[in-house]
Write a protein that holds these residues in place. Structure first.
Motif, PDB file in Angstrom:
ATOM      1  N   MET A  75       0.805  -1.220   0.000  1.00  0.00           N
ATOM      2  CA  MET A  75       0.000   0.000   0.000  1.00  0.00           C
ATOM      3  C   MET A  75       0.843   1.278   0.000  1.00  0.00           C
ATOM      4  SD  MET A  75      -3.084  -0.871  -0.321  1.00  0.00           S
ATOM      5  CE  MET A  75      -3.916   0.672   0.050  1.00  0.00           C
ATOM      6  N   THR A  76       2.107   1.198   0.391  1.00  0.00           N
ATOM      7  CA  THR A  76       2.932   2.403   0.427  1.00  0.00           C
ATOM      8  C   THR A  76       3.157   2.965  -0.969  1.00  0.00           C
ATOM      9  OG1 THR A  76       4.056   1.621   2.415  1.00  0.00           O
ATOM     10  CG2 THR A  76       5.146   3.356   1.148  1.00  0.00           C
ATOM     11  N   ASN A  77       3.542   2.104  -1.907  1.00  0.00           N
ATOM     12  CA  ASN A  77       3.866   2.566  -3.248  1.00  0.00           C
ATOM     13  C   ASN A  77       2.797   2.258  -4.292  1.00  0.00           C
ATOM     14  OD1 ASN A  77       6.357   3.449  -2.301  1.00  0.00           O
ATOM     15  ND2 ASN A  77       7.394   1.544  -2.856  1.00  0.00           N
ATOM     16  N   HIS A  80      -2.542   3.222  -5.519  1.00  0.00           N
ATOM     17  CA  HIS A  80      -3.338   3.683  -6.659  1.00  0.00           C
ATOM     18  C   HIS A  80      -3.836   2.534  -7.525  1.00  0.00           C
ATOM     19  CE1 HIS A  80       0.721   3.136  -8.231  1.00  0.00           C
ATOM     20  NE2 HIS A  80       0.193   3.071  -9.449  1.00  0.00           N
ATOM     21  N   LEU A  81      -3.278   1.334  -7.331  1.00  0.00           N
ATOM     22  CA  LEU A  81      -3.672   0.182  -8.137  1.00  0.00           C
ATOM     23  C   LEU A  81      -4.850  -0.584  -7.549  1.00  0.00           C
ATOM     24  CD1 LEU A  81      -0.119  -1.247  -8.949  1.00  0.00           C
ATOM     25  CD2 LEU A  81      -1.553   0.178 -10.432  1.00  0.00           C
ATOM     26  N   PHE A  82      -5.171  -0.317  -6.282  1.00  0.00           N
ATOM     27  CA  PHE A  82      -6.184  -1.097  -5.587  1.00  0.00           C
ATOM     28  C   PHE A  82      -7.543  -0.404  -5.623  1.00  0.00           C
ATOM     29  CE2 PHE A  82      -2.242  -2.160  -3.021  1.00  0.00           C
ATOM     30  CZ  PHE A  82      -1.985  -3.319  -3.733  1.00  0.00           C
ATOM     31  N   ARG A  83      -8.605  -1.230  -5.578  1.00  0.00           N
ATOM     32  CA  ARG A  83      -9.966  -0.715  -5.543  1.00  0.00           C
ATOM     33  C   ARG A  83     -10.788  -1.527  -4.549  1.00  0.00           C
ATOM     34  NH1 ARG A  83      -7.399   2.105  -8.338  1.00  0.00           N
ATOM     35  NH2 ARG A  83      -7.887   2.972 -10.398  1.00  0.00           N
ATOM     36  N   LEU A 112      -7.192  -9.410  -3.760  1.00  0.00           N
ATOM     37  CA  LEU A 112      -5.964  -9.183  -3.005  1.00  0.00           C
ATOM     38  C   LEU A 112      -6.093  -9.869  -1.654  1.00  0.00           C
ATOM     39  CD1 LEU A 112      -3.257  -7.698  -2.416  1.00  0.00           C
ATOM     40  CD2 LEU A 112      -4.643  -5.832  -1.487  1.00  0.00           C
ATOM     41  N   TYR A 113      -5.161 -10.747  -1.341  1.00  0.00           N
ATOM     42  CA  TYR A 113      -5.146 -11.417  -0.049  1.00  0.00           C
ATOM     43  C   TYR A 113      -4.031 -10.828   0.796  1.00  0.00           C
ATOM     44  CZ  TYR A 113      -8.173 -14.888  -2.242  1.00  0.00           C
ATOM     45  OH  TYR A 113      -9.209 -15.502  -2.877  1.00  0.00           O
TER      46      TYR A 113
END
Length: 229
Positions: A75-77, A80-83, A112-113
């Motif tokens: 999540m740090t970098n 923006h890819l996650f929803r 995502l796990y």
């Protein structure tokens, strides 16, 4: 300290925390304390058998293993890819395909796990050979096919899974050169919650006892033994 790996400082005395017992890493130029003599002996045995990934003690990088470092999504970098599901449906126009997968005009979205959601061989929830331990649900069929397995998922059998995990433990102990039975008992003792749970269920620390039995079977050249305790 000289750049020796592993370097044991001091002697192994009675059990208890002694600051004069440590091992030095020539790459990080650090030392770590060894709280118990047994732990120190185990660490040294492993380090003498297996070299570090990159040894920089000579001033130059000496790579002992054909590996490279990489980072996975985090999540740090990569936030923006996650929803979230709501974002997928409202902003991406996504629709469910089953198995927590979604399709959309911009492409397919996969689940995502997080680490806290998995156990070593159970991707579905946080609860307490490898193919059978892992392939227990239809959504892992592509993974199983990659391993050359075309049959349906394995049935979840807690007792058999415990036996398989103990066998894997024994295999890794042999690979790392840890064959002293007292060392193995000590390593298992560092998992007190598992010991309490298994003792309450089986009236013995079953994982440990199975592993010790497998250690002997593997040493005798009988990897297909039927272990019955």
């Amino acid at each position: 300290f000289p750049a020796i790996y592993p370097a044991v400082i001091g002697t192994f005395g009675p059990m208890g925390l002694c600051v004069d017992r440590c091992v030095r890493d020539p790459s990080a130029l650090t030392v770590f304390l060894v709280p118990y003599a047994t732990f120190g002996r185990q660490q040294c045995a492993v380090y003498r058998r297996l070299s570090v990934l990159v040894d920089r003690s000579s001033g130059e990088e000496v790579k002992a293993w054909p590996v490279r470092y990489a980072t996975m999504f985090h999540m740090t970098n990569d936030s923006h890819l996650f929803r979230t599901r709501e974002e997928l449906e409202d902003k991406e126009g996504a629709y469910p395909l089953g198995g927590n997968r979604f399709d959309s005009p911009s492409g397919e979205w996969l689940p995502l796990y997080e680490g806290k959601m998995v156990q070593a061989y159970d991707h579905r929830a946080a609860n307490i050979v490898v193919n059978e331990l892992t392939y227990t649900a239809h959504d892992l069929a592509p993974f199983a096919r990659d391993l050359g397995y075309e049959d349906p998922p394995f049935q979840w059998d807690e007792n058999r899974r415990l036996h398989l995990r103990a066998k894997l433990d024994a295999l890794f102990f042999h690979l790392y050169g840890i064959t002293d039975r007292e060392d193995i008992r000590y390593i298992y003792s560092t998992f007190p919650i598992v010991e309490r749970q298994e003792t309450a269920t089986y009236d013995r620390y079953l994982s440990r006892d199975l592993c010790l039995a497998w250690m002997n079977a593997l040493a005798a050249g009988d990897p297909d033994a039927e272990i019955v305790l």
